[in-house]
Design a protein around this motif. Structure first.
Motif, PDB file in Angstrom:
ATOM      1  N   GLY A 266      -5.030  10.942   0.615  1.00  0.00           N
ATOM      2  CA  GLY A 266      -5.203  10.177   1.837  1.00  0.00           C
ATOM      3  C   GLY A 266      -5.639   8.737   1.604  1.00  0.00           C
ATOM      4  O   GLY A 266      -5.574   7.912   2.500  1.00  0.00           O
ATOM      5  N   GLU A 267      -6.076   8.431   0.385  1.00  0.00           N
ATOM      6  CA  GLU A 267      -6.478   7.054   0.045  1.00  0.00           C
ATOM      7  C   GLU A 267      -5.235   6.252  -0.335  1.00  0.00           C
ATOM      8  O   GLU A 267      -4.173   6.811  -0.593  1.00  0.00           O
ATOM      9  CB  GLU A 267      -7.474   7.057  -1.116  1.00  0.00           C
ATOM     10  CG  GLU A 267      -8.758   7.776  -0.812  1.00  0.00           C
ATOM     11  CD  GLU A 267      -9.569   7.131   0.300  1.00  0.00           C
ATOM     12  OE1 GLU A 267      -9.644   5.894   0.345  1.00  0.00           O
ATOM     13  OE2 GLU A 267     -10.122   7.877   1.115  1.00  0.00           O
ATOM     14  N   THR A 268      -5.348   4.935  -0.359  1.00  0.00           N
ATOM     15  CA  THR A 268      -4.198   4.100  -0.678  1.00  0.00           C
ATOM     16  C   THR A 268      -4.378   3.389  -2.017  1.00  0.00           C
ATOM     17  O   THR A 268      -5.494   3.122  -2.447  1.00  0.00           O
ATOM     18  CB  THR A 268      -3.947   3.042   0.409  1.00  0.00           C
ATOM     19  OG1 THR A 268      -5.114   2.238   0.549  1.00  0.00           O
ATOM     20  CG2 THR A 268      -3.597   3.673   1.733  1.00  0.00           C
TER      21      THR A 268
ATOM     22  N   THR B 171      -0.912  11.591  -1.994  1.00  0.00           N
ATOM     23  CA  THR B 171      -0.802  12.913  -1.378  1.00  0.00           C
ATOM     24  C   THR B 171      -1.604  13.937  -2.185  1.00  0.00           C
ATOM     25  O   THR B 171      -2.135  13.638  -3.248  1.00  0.00           O
ATOM     26  CB  THR B 171       0.670  13.381  -1.326  1.00  0.00           C
ATOM     27  OG1 THR B 171       1.130  13.611  -2.654  1.00  0.00           O
ATOM     28  CG2 THR B 171       1.558  12.376  -0.628  1.00  0.00           C
TER      29      THR B 171
ATOM     30  N   GLU C 279       0.172   5.642   0.088  1.00  0.00           N
ATOM     31  CA  GLU C 279      -0.836   6.672   0.321  1.00  0.00           C
ATOM     32  C   GLU C 279      -0.676   7.808  -0.680  1.00  0.00           C
ATOM     33  O   GLU C 279       0.430   8.304  -0.908  1.00  0.00           O
ATOM     34  CB  GLU C 279      -0.686   7.209   1.745  1.00  0.00           C
ATOM     35  CG  GLU C 279      -1.779   8.136   2.159  1.00  0.00           C
ATOM     36  CD  GLU C 279      -1.643   8.550   3.621  1.00  0.00           C
ATOM     37  OE1 GLU C 279      -2.097   9.660   3.934  1.00  0.00           O
ATOM     38  OE2 GLU C 279      -1.081   7.793   4.415  1.00  0.00           O
TER      39      GLU C 279
ATOM     40  N   PRO D 232       2.689   4.586   3.854  1.00  0.00           N
ATOM     41  CA  PRO D 232       1.836   4.828   5.028  1.00  0.00           C
ATOM     42  C   PRO D 232       2.590   4.578   6.322  1.00  0.00           C
ATOM     43  O   PRO D 232       3.450   3.703   6.389  1.00  0.00           O
ATOM     44  CB  PRO D 232       0.678   3.843   4.853  1.00  0.00           C
ATOM     45  CG  PRO D 232       1.150   2.839   3.881  1.00  0.00           C
ATOM     46  CD  PRO D 232       2.227   3.476   3.059  1.00  0.00           C
TER      47      PRO D 232
ATOM     48  N   PRO E  35       0.821  -1.214   0.000  1.00  0.00           N
ATOM     49  CA  PRO E  35       0.000   0.000   0.000  1.00  0.00           C
ATOM     50  C   PRO E  35       0.858   1.268   0.000  1.00  0.00           C
ATOM     51  O   PRO E  35       1.888   1.339   0.671  1.00  0.00           O
ATOM     52  CB  PRO E  35      -0.801  -0.114   1.301  1.00  0.00           C
ATOM     53  CG  PRO E  35       0.060  -0.945   2.193  1.00  0.00           C
ATOM     54  CD  PRO E  35       0.796  -1.896   1.290  1.00  0.00           C
TER      55      PRO E  35
END
Length: 68
Positions: free
Chosen positions: A26-28, A10, A8, A48, A6
């Motif tokens: 903020g999502e992966t 930005t 993240e 992350p 994973p």
């Protein structure tokens, strides 16, 4: 065999990140190290933070100190 990890997304990322549609800041995304290399350099992705390290309390010293 690909080993995906994973990463993240930005706020710097555009509409596409590593050839994939941006899911939002903020999502992966699950990517290989090779896929993530350039976006990491650009700051579009970050690794992350590990939750287990945040949960650990700071170590305290058991050494005795003299009081004056």
């Amino acid at each position: 065999m690909s080993n995906k990890k994973p990463f993240e997304v930005t706020e710097k990322a555009g509409a596409f990140v590593a050839g994939m549609r941006n899911p939002g800041a903020g999502e992966t995304l699950q990517l290989t190290e090779e896929q993530a290399r350039y976006p990491l350099i650009l700051g579009e992705l970050r690794r992350p933070e590990k939750k287990s390290q945040e949960a650990k309390p700071a170590a305290t010293s058991n050494s005795k100190t003299k009081k004056d």
